[in-house]
Scaffold this active site. Structure first.
Site, PDB file in Angstrom:
ATOM      1  N   THR A 143      -3.798   0.822   4.293  1.00  0.00           N
ATOM      2  CA  THR A 143      -2.545   1.322   3.785  1.00  0.00           C
ATOM      3  C   THR A 143      -1.560   0.190   3.508  1.00  0.00           C
ATOM      4  OG1 THR A 143      -2.877   3.248   5.122  1.00  0.00           O
ATOM      5  CG2 THR A 143      -0.603   2.704   4.659  1.00  0.00           C
ATOM      6  N   ARG A 171      -8.666  15.763   3.380  1.00  0.00           N
ATOM      7  CA  ARG A 171      -8.184  15.129   4.617  1.00  0.00           C
ATOM      8  C   ARG A 171      -6.838  14.447   4.362  1.00  0.00           C
ATOM      9  NH1 ARG A 171      -6.564   9.741   6.043  1.00  0.00           N
ATOM     10  NH2 ARG A 171      -6.917   9.458   8.264  1.00  0.00           N
ATOM     11  N   VAL A 172      -5.894  14.643   5.268  1.00  0.00           N
ATOM     12  CA  VAL A 172      -4.580  13.985   5.169  1.00  0.00           C
ATOM     13  C   VAL A 172      -4.371  13.176   6.455  1.00  0.00           C
ATOM     14  CG1 VAL A 172      -2.086  14.392   5.122  1.00  0.00           C
ATOM     15  CG2 VAL A 172      -3.604  15.764   3.679  1.00  0.00           C
ATOM     16  N   GLY A 173      -3.888  11.953   6.312  1.00  0.00           N
ATOM     17  CA  GLY A 173      -3.673  11.104   7.483  1.00  0.00           C
ATOM     18  C   GLY A 173      -2.230  11.119   7.950  1.00  0.00           C
ATOM     19  N   ASP A 174      -1.857  10.075   8.650  1.00  0.00           N
ATOM     20  CA  ASP A 174      -0.506   9.979   9.238  1.00  0.00           C
ATOM     21  C   ASP A 174       0.576   9.631   8.214  1.00  0.00           C
ATOM     22  OD1 ASP A 174      -2.064   7.430   9.225  1.00  0.00           O
ATOM     23  OD2 ASP A 174      -0.107   6.588   9.719  1.00  0.00           O
ATOM     24  N   THR A 194       0.083   1.500   9.966  1.00  0.00           N
ATOM     25  CA  THR A 194      -1.239   1.547   9.348  1.00  0.00           C
ATOM     26  C   THR A 194      -2.247   1.747  10.466  1.00  0.00           C
ATOM     27  OG1 THR A 194      -2.835   0.416   7.934  1.00  0.00           O
ATOM     28  CG2 THR A 194      -1.532  -0.970   9.393  1.00  0.00           C
ATOM     29  N   GLY A 195      -3.425   2.233  10.148  1.00  0.00           N
ATOM     30  CA  GLY A 195      -4.429   2.453  11.182  1.00  0.00           C
ATOM     31  C   GLY A 195      -5.067   3.812  11.019  1.00  0.00           C
ATOM     32  N   GLY A 197      -5.368   7.326  10.975  1.00  0.00           N
ATOM     33  CA  GLY A 197      -4.362   8.389  10.971  1.00  0.00           C
ATOM     34  C   GLY A 197      -4.610   9.450  12.024  1.00  0.00           C
TER      35      GLY A 197
HETATM   36  N1  ASP Z   1      -3.257   5.354   8.119  1.00  0.00           N
HETATM   37  C1  ASP Z   1      -4.106   5.591   6.977  1.00  0.00           C
HETATM   38  C2  ASP Z   1      -4.727   6.965   7.092  1.00  0.00           C
HETATM   39  O1  ASP Z   1      -5.194   7.312   8.151  1.00  0.00           O
HETATM   40  C3  ASP Z   1      -5.205   4.574   6.800  1.00  0.00           C
HETATM   41  C4  ASP Z   1      -4.830   3.127   6.941  1.00  0.00           C
HETATM   42  O2  ASP Z   1      -3.780   2.779   7.441  1.00  0.00           O
HETATM   43  O3  ASP Z   1      -5.646   2.282   6.557  1.00  0.00           O
HETATM   44  O4  ASP Z   1      -4.795   7.657   6.107  1.00  0.00           O
END
Ligand code: ASP
Length: 276
Positions: A143, A171-174, A194-195, A197
Site C-alpha cells: 500500500t 475482499r476489503v482490507g484496512d 500498511t500491512g 489488513g
Molecule cells: N493493508 C493493505 C490491505 O490489507 C495491504 C498492504 O498494506 O500492503 O489491503
C-alpha cells in the site's frame, strides 16, 4: 527497495512538500503525494494494484483531515488510476464517508477520475478453486500512504492499495476503514498504515495509536506499543506512519522492511526501507 521505487518516493515527498510550502492544506499534500505513487505503477496501488483471484483489480483508499474530522473512502473500486482522489471526492462532494464496489466506480466515473488504460482479462476459476487458492499473505510491495501537517496546524492522513496476494473477489482490507488503516485528528495526530489488513482491522490500529498519543505517549512509543500488541495478540504484521500536530513523527514496522521517507522541508530528504 529498487532504485525507481526510491526515486519515486523522493518525488512524492517533494510534491507533497511543495504544496505545503505554497500554503496548501495537509489534505491536498497527502492526496498529491499519493497520486504520484498510484500513477507510477511501482507500488501496490493505482496502476500497480494486485489482481484478485478472479483476475480483477479492486482497490481501496481513504483520506482524512484532523480539523473537522472530515473523511472519505472507497472500497472495491475498479478501473481508475487514482482511488485516493475518488476518496477525496466522496468527502467533498457527498454527505457520506464510504462508497463501495460498482457504485463507487460509477461515482468516480461521474467525476471523470482518470481510467486505467490496461485492462486485465477475467480469470475463470470456480469459487471452490478460488477458496483453495486463497491465503491472506503480503509480499511486501505494499500500500501507499502519507501523513502531513500544514501551516494552520491541521494534520491529514491517506492511503491507497490494491490489497494483498491471493484475495477473494470482494475482499476489503484496512485501508478504507477509518480508525484501522487511516486516522487523523488535530487533538492527537495522523496515522497511515500498511500491512496485513486482516490483522490491522482486528486491532483498529490507527485509532489505537491516536488514543495513545492522546494520553501523552510519544509517536515512536505509541507506534511501537501498538505494533507489539498486533504481533503478540494475533501474529499480525504492519508498518505505520504517525505525525502529531506539533510536528513529531514516527515511522515503525513489525515486518522486516518498509519503504518510507520523510522531509521537513529544511534538512535532507530521507528515504529508506528499514526503520529500526
Ligand atoms: N493493508 C493493505 C490491505 O490489507 C495491504 C498492504 O498494506 O500492503 O489491503
Amino acid at each position: 527497495m529498487t532504485v525507481p521505487q526510491s526515486a519515486c518516493l523522493r518525488a512524492a515527498l517533494q510534491v507533497g512538500y511543495s504544496w505545503l510550502d505554497r500554503g496548501s492544506s495537509a489534505l491536498l499534500a497527502v492526496e498529491q503525494a499519493i497520486r504520484l505513487l498510484e500513477r507510477s505503477g511501482l507500488f501496490n496501488a493505482g496502476n500497480g494494484s494486485k489482481l484478485q483471484l478472479d483476475g480483477m483489480r479492486r482497490m481501496d483508499a481513504s483520506i482524512m483531515e484532523g480539523n473537522q474530522l472530515r473523511a472519505g473512502a472507497v472500497a472495491s473500486i475498479e478501473g481508475i488510476v487514482h482511488p485516493i482522489t475518488a476518496a477525496r471526492l466522496v468527502m467533498e462532494e457527498t454527505d457520506h464517508v464510504l462508497l463501495v464496489g460498482p457504485s463507487a466506480t460509477q461515482f468516480a466515473e461521474h467525476f471523470k477520475v482518470e481510467r486505467h488504460r490496461l485492462r486485465t482479462p477475467p480469470r475463470r476459476l470456480s469459487y471452490g478453486a478460488m477458496l483453495k487458492l486463497k491465503r491472506a499473505t503480503r509480499d511486501g510491495h505494499g500500500t501507499v500512504g502519507a501523513v502531513a501537517l500544514d501551516r494552520s496546524g491541521t494534520v491529514a492522513a491517506g492511503a491507497s492499495t490494491g490489497g494483498i496476494d491471493r484475495m477473494l473477489p470482494g475482499r476489503v482490507g484496512d485501508t478504507p476503514i477509518l480508525g484501522c488503516g487511516v486516522y487523523a485528528d488535530n487533538e492527537t495526530g495522523a496515522v497511515s498504515m500498511t500491512g496485513l489488513g486482516e490483522s490491522i482491522i482486528r486491532v483498529a490500529v490507527a485509532k489505537e495509536i491516536c488514543e495513545r498519543l492522546a494520553q501523552g505517549t510519544t509517536p515512536t512509543t505509541a507506534a511501537r506499543l501498538v505494533l507489539q500488541k498486533l504481533v503478540a495478540r494475533i501474529e499480525g504484521s504492519a508498518g505505520c506512519l504517525g505525525l502529531t500536530p506539533d510536528g513529531r513523527f514516527a515511522i515503525r514496522h513489525s515486518a522486516p522492511h518498509m519503504m518510507a521517507g520523510w522531509w521537513d522541508g529544511r534538512g535532507k530528504l530521507i528515504v529508506r526501507d528499514r526503520f529500526p
